[in-house]
Design a protein around this motif. Structure first.
Motif, mmCIF file in Angstrom:
data_model
loop_
_atom_site.group_PDB
_atom_site.id
_atom_site.type_symbol
_atom_site.label_atom_id
_atom_site.label_comp_id
_atom_site.label_asym_id
_atom_site.label_seq_id
_atom_site.Cartn_x
_atom_site.Cartn_y
_atom_site.Cartn_z
ATOM 1 N N ASP A 1 4.280 6.649 -3.902
ATOM 2 C CA ASP A 1 2.912 7.098 -4.153
ATOM 3 C C ASP A 1 2.715 8.465 -3.504
ATOM 4 N N GLU A 2 2.625 9.487 -4.322
ATOM 5 C CA GLU A 2 2.407 10.863 -3.863
ATOM 6 C C GLU A 2 3.251 11.217 -2.637
ATOM 7 N N THR B 1 -2.706 4.625 -7.338
ATOM 8 C CA THR B 1 -2.327 3.824 -6.166
ATOM 9 C C THR B 1 -2.576 2.340 -6.445
HETATM 10 MG MG LIG Z 1 -3.759 7.386 -4.798
#
Ligand SMILES: [Mg+2]
Ligand SMILES: Nc1ncnc2c1ncn2[C@@H]1O[C@H](COP(=O)(O)OP(=O)(O)OP(=O)(O)O)[C@@H](O)[C@H]1O
Length: 316
Positions: free
Chosen positions: A161-162, A45
């Motif tokens: 991000d994810e 991140t």
């Molecule tokens: Mg992360």
């Protein structure tokens, strides 16, 4: 050849005395989907936040299409759609209202907004919900609206991000299929994940980081080949019971490293040399006349898992 690129050079980010990103250098180029893998706290991140100018690095640089993100934020991020720690959509808003607001923020001309909103909602298969309040939506539906928001400026590059974290299996599958569709539209997608199966399924390339350091960046196949433990694996079934003679025949095929008799008529074969060996192995097994009736590659996920564990172990 596309000139889309995401690049970091010697990128370093410290929080106090803790180094979250440690001299990370990577260049991702072309139209493809890159999985950015690493355990919790690896620095995924943080790297994405630097790439999108949400935070500043202590050292090093980040570039989008060759443009320095810190020095020329607007210009660098112009071709990007970003999904990082998205705030909750205000529950009283409908997708149309929420996306209109974001489109305005992104500077999309008022006349173009209705069309863009329809297009992105089609892309995430939420057209039927355009005028329903998001407060009633499932997590997966909300995430699809968030992805629609990232797609509003019709970006060539996506930084996610994810995107499937926190969703149930169906929600995950829906988001993955959106990413697969986007891949077909000649975009560069850089997506963090800690789900190996997800990355093995949808990504072309894999970058792995741990403790802020890049461990490897290569195509999925080559990552598996380079560090995937004992290499590839296949499971075969025979029409007859196995025997030491059959086992010996399999063992003598070039490239075969290990043969395991796992069930009466089933063998597990480990081999090295990647797909070319796998292809030849199939024809050699047929030619060996051992009664082959099925040939199944062990899943990409299992093989990527091998590679991941080997690398993370090595990094400790
Ligand atoms: Mg992360
Ligand atoms: N603002 C901050 N202040 C202090 N430490 C931070 C801050 N942001 C991140 N960190 C630390 O930096 C490290 C990397 O965090 P980061 O969120 O980039 O990891 P990640 O790879 O995204 O992990 P996860 O898979 O859990 O999302 C972690 O140890 C985290 O605690």
């Amino acid at each position: 050849m596309s000139d889309l690129s995401i690049e970091t050079t010697q990128l370093t980010k410290k929080f106090g005395s803790f180094t979250a990103v440690n001299s990370l250098t990577i260049k991702v180029q072309g139209t493809k989907c890159v999985g950015f893998l690493g355990p919790n706290g690896a620095g995924k991140t943080t790297t994405l936040k630097i790439l999108t100018a949400m935070i500043h690095p202590n050292a090093g640089q980040a570039f989008i299409n060759g443009i320095d993100v810190q020095a020329h934020k607007r210009q660098a991020l112009h071709p990007c759609g970003v999904l990082i720690e998205t705030p909750e959509i205000y529950p009283a808003l409908t997708p149309r209202e929420a996306l209109s607001y974001i489109a305005e923020l992104r500077g999309i001309p008022a006349g173009e907004r209705p069309d863009r909103i329809r297009t992105v909602l089609e892309q995430v298969r939420m057209t039927d919900w355009i005028d329903k309040r998001t407060g009633k939506f499932s997590k997966g539906m909300k995430q699809r609206v968030n992805i629609a928001a990232a797609l509003l400026p019709d970006p060539d590059i996506l930084l996610l991000d994810e995107p499937t974290t926190g969703l149930d299996p169906r929600g995950m599958a829906e988001v993955r299929s959106i990413v697969v569709d986007l891949k077909k539209q000649k975009k560069l997608i850089f997506m963090s994940s800690h789900l190996l199966g997800e990355v093995a399924d949808i990504c072309d390339d894999v970058a792995m980081i741990d403790q802020g350091k890049l461990l490897i960046y290569d195509t999925l196949e080559r990552v598996i080949e380079k560090v995937g433990g004992q290499g590839g694996g296949v499971e075969i079934d025979l029409s007859v019971e196995g025997s030491p003679a059959v086992e010996q025949k399999i063992r003598s095929i070039p490239g075969v490293d290990h043969v395991e008799h796992v069930d009466t008529r089933t063998y597990l074969i480990r081999f090295s040399g990647g797909l070319p060996t796998q292809e030849r192995l199939l024809s050699d097994l047929v030619a060996a006349r051992i009664g082959l009736v099925s040939f199944k590659a062990s899943s990409g996920m299992a093989r990527l898992e091998d590679a991941y564990l080997n690398l993370i172990k090595g990094g400790l």
